[in-house]
Design an enzyme around this catalytic site. Structure first.
Site, PDB file in Angstrom:
ATOM      1  N   ASP A 126      -7.324  12.150  -7.234  1.00 37.21           N
ATOM      2  CA  ASP A 126      -6.236  11.908  -6.285  1.00 37.21           C
ATOM      3  C   ASP A 126      -4.915  12.058  -7.035  1.00 37.21           C
ATOM      4  O   ASP A 126      -4.712  11.426  -8.077  1.00 37.21           O
ATOM      5  CB  ASP A 126      -6.383  10.491  -5.718  1.00 37.21           C
ATOM      6  CG  ASP A 126      -5.408  10.210  -4.598  1.00 37.21           C
ATOM      7  OD1 ASP A 126      -5.862   9.916  -3.481  1.00 37.21           O
ATOM      8  OD2 ASP A 126      -4.183  10.275  -4.843  1.00 37.21           O
ATOM      9  N   ASP A 185      -4.123  15.844  -1.121  1.00 39.11           N
ATOM     10  CA  ASP A 185      -4.014  15.586  -2.563  1.00 39.11           C
ATOM     11  C   ASP A 185      -5.253  14.953  -3.168  1.00 39.11           C
ATOM     12  O   ASP A 185      -5.197  14.419  -4.267  1.00 39.11           O
ATOM     13  CB  ASP A 185      -2.783  14.711  -2.850  1.00 39.11           C
ATOM     14  CG  ASP A 185      -3.059  13.230  -2.690  1.00 39.11           C
ATOM     15  OD1 ASP A 185      -3.871  12.866  -1.812  1.00 39.11           O
ATOM     16  OD2 ASP A 185      -2.477  12.447  -3.460  1.00 39.11           O
ATOM     17  N   GLU A 186      -6.371  14.956  -2.454  1.00 41.15           N
ATOM     18  CA  GLU A 186      -7.565  14.349  -3.053  1.00 41.15           C
ATOM     19  C   GLU A 186      -8.790  15.214  -2.808  1.00 41.15           C
ATOM     20  O   GLU A 186      -8.852  15.972  -1.838  1.00 41.15           O
ATOM     21  CB  GLU A 186      -7.791  12.923  -2.532  1.00 41.15           C
ATOM     22  CG  GLU A 186      -7.995  12.857  -1.063  1.00 41.15           C
ATOM     23  CD  GLU A 186      -8.262  11.453  -0.528  1.00 41.15           C
ATOM     24  OE1 GLU A 186      -8.925  10.647  -1.202  1.00 41.15           O
ATOM     25  OE2 GLU A 186      -7.817  11.201   0.608  1.00 41.15           O
TER      26      GLU A 186
HETATM   27  P1  TTP Z   1      -1.921   9.315  -1.080  1.00 42.30           P
HETATM   28  O1  TTP Z   1      -2.803   9.901  -2.112  1.00 42.30           O
HETATM   29  O2  TTP Z   1      -2.481   8.223  -0.247  1.00 42.30           O
HETATM   30  O3  TTP Z   1      -0.626   8.709  -1.771  1.00 42.30           O
HETATM   31  P2  TTP Z   1       0.209   9.254  -2.980  1.00 42.30           P
HETATM   32  O4  TTP Z   1      -0.418  10.435  -3.607  1.00 42.30           O
HETATM   33  O5  TTP Z   1       1.610   9.448  -2.553  1.00 42.30           O
HETATM   34  O6  TTP Z   1       0.194   8.014  -3.985  1.00 42.30           O
HETATM   35  P3  TTP Z   1      -1.012   7.504  -4.902  1.00 42.30           P
HETATM   36  O7  TTP Z   1      -0.511   7.632  -6.303  1.00 42.30           O
HETATM   37  O8  TTP Z   1      -1.205   6.086  -4.497  1.00 42.30           O
HETATM   38  O9  TTP Z   1      -2.190   8.356  -4.621  1.00 42.30           O
HETATM   39  O10 TTP Z   1      -1.393  10.417  -0.114  1.00 42.30           O
HETATM   40  C1  TTP Z   1      -1.075  11.737  -0.547  1.00 42.30           C
HETATM   41  C2  TTP Z   1       0.141  12.249   0.176  1.00 42.30           C
HETATM   42  O11 TTP Z   1      -0.100  12.241   1.579  1.00 42.30           O
HETATM   43  C3  TTP Z   1       1.356  11.373  -0.044  1.00 42.30           C
HETATM   44  O12 TTP Z   1       2.085  11.771  -1.196  1.00 42.30           O
HETATM   45  C4  TTP Z   1       2.107  11.523   1.221  1.00 42.30           C
HETATM   46  C5  TTP Z   1       1.082  11.842   2.277  1.00 42.30           C
HETATM   47  N1  TTP Z   1       0.805  10.644   3.108  1.00 42.30           N
HETATM   48  C6  TTP Z   1       1.250  10.632   4.424  1.00 42.30           C
HETATM   49  O13 TTP Z   1       1.874  11.595   4.891  1.00 42.30           O
HETATM   50  N2  TTP Z   1       0.998   9.525   5.161  1.00 42.30           N
HETATM   51  C7  TTP Z   1       0.338   8.427   4.683  1.00 42.30           C
HETATM   52  O14 TTP Z   1       0.137   7.433   5.390  1.00 42.30           O
HETATM   53  C8  TTP Z   1      -0.122   8.463   3.341  1.00 42.30           C
HETATM   54  C9  TTP Z   1      -0.852   7.281   2.752  1.00 42.30           C
HETATM   55  C10 TTP Z   1       0.132   9.598   2.596  1.00 42.30           C
HETATM   56 MG    MG Z   2      -2.439  10.457  -4.056  1.00 42.05          MG
END
Ligand code: TTP
Ligand code: MG
Length: 675
Positions: free
Chosen positions: A124, A214-215
């Site tokens: 992720d 992103d995962e």
């Molecule tokens: P995530 O992987 O949940 O969050 P992140 O990568 O920003 O942070 P982390 O380090 O905790 O993994 O989500 C990936 C992307 O998806 C995030 O950058 C923005 C988008 N996103 C949304 O648009 N809506 C949401 O509710 C979430 C959680 C993420």
């Molecule tokens: Mg993330």
């Protein structure tokens, strides 16, 4: 268990969650807890005083329609929980010996299916959208920054220390951190960067599975075997390679199955990895102390229901095993027992190979009651849905119209047209009478959201070989591939229950994001650069649209002139082009350079994904009249009126038992969180 990385503070992280959830004693407290939002478990908030954050959110949103709606939902859930507790008290007075025996038999059966031979990795990206933005503006690395204005989609780890997080209204985040810099969304950039990461993943597992932008899940068993590498070393190498080539960092979880790998990837965020060894005792110990909410598939509603019967961790599930099926249903029982035992799927496959259950689109707008305007909106949504159906290569046997009244009440109706539908004309023709019925039943109807969804999907692919080269079995009705098979109904598919729970939790998060959008539209008076109402709607609708895109895995066998793998790879958007050239992003599908204009880039991706079926689209015939219409759930088609209070959080499954052993791989929907 072993750890490596920069932030080995998983225990603290769990303490945040426990501290926040501990004082659920009164209605007031449950509401405050609820208002903490969908991303309470996000990494990087170890030092945050969540009580203080909840006070700020409470005071900032008090008096809004959003707040009354949350209050309403919270009361509903409290009532539902009272019923669960009453039922539990009743059950405590009867002999549950046979339920206990059955539960133990099921657990023994599950144990037999435990597979410790595979190594699954969940990766992720860290603060993904923020990290991509920081590449263009490195000075933002050192200050609190968020992406998204009306509602934050994410923020960097500086901002998280203040309690800011994804799924928070922008004006609330500004109260927590007045210096927060909020950037607008640039989906094209994120898609292009995500594809750069995928080009590396494909080297480790060509059949990796994207789980959101992103995962991804990878099964690296083969890779480690061939390279004679320890899984932790292989993952460390992968993370270094991603950081070096893409300039963003990722975190990873390594485990015997996808469920544990996903939980583990959040342990050492940012830029870290965590392994739960493939060993039964280690897995059981890991699950025993794990708060239920940490499991993908346990959303906020389900968490509270479980908390009410004294289940805070996966270890607490075991003593309650005789009650679970009677309180929450058979599927929930099975899912929870798998959580308790730390079991999950080991199979990882490209996302596009999962079957979809529905394809839908929706649009949020300002309160709208004019009949002509409503029809224009419906027509536009029908056209959007046609594009999605073309891209995903489906038509729908059932068409569902969803509307949200300006009071937040959600109503749905569905129709079964005489033939499966796909074209905008058909979609419009068959949904219009449903809209008209709502108008008739609700004089002066004022809407703020409208959506169309096709369910009971039928594939429009021409042959038994699908777009990605996978042979598909013909279904009983002779269609090349019918996706309307409900789990266990036809004996062909069996759902590995976590997929349904994950989908329900995803839907819950999505609903919460939508509601937060409403809050930010209502209260858009704060912040240095508040968006206009129009801009907020535009942001929300673009996020929804973006969230539905599924990109195919890069092809590991293709080696273009400039590419290490998969696609031709011109200069990234972070390398300035020669002075006389326009900057561009490579299309992840056709590899041709595209405009960096976000909309143009996404439109091009849409086009690339759908051009395979354009010929098919042209062949459709004109519609005939609808034969059957039925409202969903009650006479007026009211769908658990106020969002997620009772109906969301876990799937409304059948309560029939499903055999253990053969693991189905049907997935109901694939998309982005909150997108
Ligand atoms: P995530 O992987 O949940 O969050 P992140 O990568 O920003 O942070 P982390 O380090 O905790 O993994 O989500 C990936 C992307 O998806 C995030 O950058 C923005 C988008 N996103 C949304 O648009 N809506 C949401 O509710 C979430 C959680 C993420
Ligand atoms: Mg993330």
């Amino acid at each position: 268990m072993t750890t490596s990385g920069q932030n080995p503070s998983s225990e603290d992280h769990e303490a945040v969650l426990e501290a926040a959830s501990a004082p659920i004693v009164s209605e007031h407290d449950t509401l405050k807890y609820h208002l903490l939002g969908p991303s309470l478990t996000k990494a990087g908030q170890d030092t945050v005083d969540q009580q203080k954050v909840s006070e700020i959110i409470y005071n900032a949103s008090k008096g809004s329609k959003y707040f009354s709606n949350e209050e309403y939902k919270d009361k509903n859930l409290t009532q539902k929980i009272e019923k669960i507790l009453a039922r539990k008290r009743q059950l405590e007075r009867v002999d549950l010996a046979s339920d206990l025996r059955r539960a133990d038999e099921y657990i023994a059966e599950l144990e037999l299916s435990r597979d410790l031979s595979q190594t699954v990795v969940h990766i992720d990206c860290d603060a993904f959208y923020a990290a991509v933005e920081e590449l263009d503006r490195p000075e933002l690395k050192h200050v609190p920054m968020a992406v998204g204005k009306g509602v934050l989609t994410t923020c960097n780890y500086h901002a998280r220390k203040f309690g800011c997080r994804s799924g928070m209204a922008g004006f609330v985040a500004m109260k927590l951190c007045p210096d927060l810099i909020c950037l607008p969304l640039n989906f094209g950039k994120y898609t292009a960067k995500a594809q750069e990461v995928r080009e590396i993943l494909v080297e480790y597992d060509p059949r990796f599975e994207s789980a959101s932008i992103d995962e991804a899940y990878l099964n690296i068993t083969q890779y480690c075997g061939e390279k004679n590498m320890d899984p932790e070393d292989a993952v460390s190498q992968l993370r270094n390679e991603v950081a070096e080539k893409t300039k963003i960092t990722i975190s990873a979880g390594i485990a015997a199955n996808a469920k544990i790998a996903k939980i583990a990837s959040n342990r050492n965020k940012p830029n870290g990895q965590f392994r739960v060894a493939n060993d039964r005792a280690t897995i059981l110990a890991f699950m025993r102390d794990l708060p239920t909410r940490k499991v993908n598939g346990v959303g906020r509603v389900f968490e509270r229901e479980l908390d009410a019967i004294g289940v805070k961790t996966c270890g607490d599930l075991y003593p309650q095993r005789a009650y679970l099926s009677k309180l929450f249903g058979e599927k929930a029982f099975q899912f929870l027992m798998q959580c308790h035992l730390g079991l999950g799927r080991t199979k990882v496959q490209p996302a596009e190979e999962y079957e979809r259950k529905s394809v839908g689109t929706e649009s949020t707008f300002h309160d709208m009651s004019d009949k002509t305007e409503l029809r224009e909106k419906l027509r536009w949504i029908a056209e959007e849905l046609e594009k999605d159906l073309t891209r995903t290569q489906f038509k729908g046997r059932t068409l569902v119209l969803k509307v949200k009244l300006y009071t937040y009440e959600v109503l749905t109706r569905q129709v079964i047209p005489p033939k499966a539908v796909r074209t905008a004309d058909d979609l419009y023709t068959y949904s219009l009478p449903m809209l008209a019925k709502h108008e008739k039943e609700i004089p002066g109807m004022k809407l703020r959201l409208m959506g169309l969804r096709c369910t009971h999907l039928v594939s429009t692919k021409k042959t038994g070989i699908d777009f990605f080269g996978m042979r598909q079995l013909p279904s009983a009705d002779g269609e090349p591939n019918s996706a309307d098979t409900d789990a266990g109904n036809d004996g062909k598919w069996e759902v590995w229950p976590e997929a349904e729970f994950e989908e329900a939790a995803r839907q819950e998060r999505q609903d919460e994001m939508n509601e937060l959008e409403q809050l930010s539209q209502e209260t858009n008076t704060n912040g240095p650069n508040p968006l206009t109402a129009e801009e907020q709607l535009e942001e929300a609708n673009r996020r929804h649209k973006h969230g539905r895109a599924i990109l195919p895995n890069p092809d590991p066998t293709y080696r273009g002139p400039n590419s290490s793998v998969g696609f031709q790879k011109p200069a990234t958007n972070h390398v300035p082009p020669p002075a006389n050239e326009e900057p561009f992003w490579p299309c992840p599908i056709c590899a041709r350079p595209q405009s960096t204009n976000d909309k143009d880039f996404n439109d091009h991706i849409d086009f690339c994904l759908s051009k395979q079926t354009i010929k098919e689209a042209a062949k459709e015939t004109s519609p005939s009249p609808p034969v059957l219409e039925k409202p969903l759930l009650d006479g007026r088609g009211k769908e658990n009126g106020h969002g997620s209070s009772g109906g969301r959080g876990r799937p409304k499954g059948k309560r029939k038992s499903e055999a253990v052993g053969e693991r189905g791989n049907k997935r109901l929907f694939f998309g982005l969180q909150g997108a």
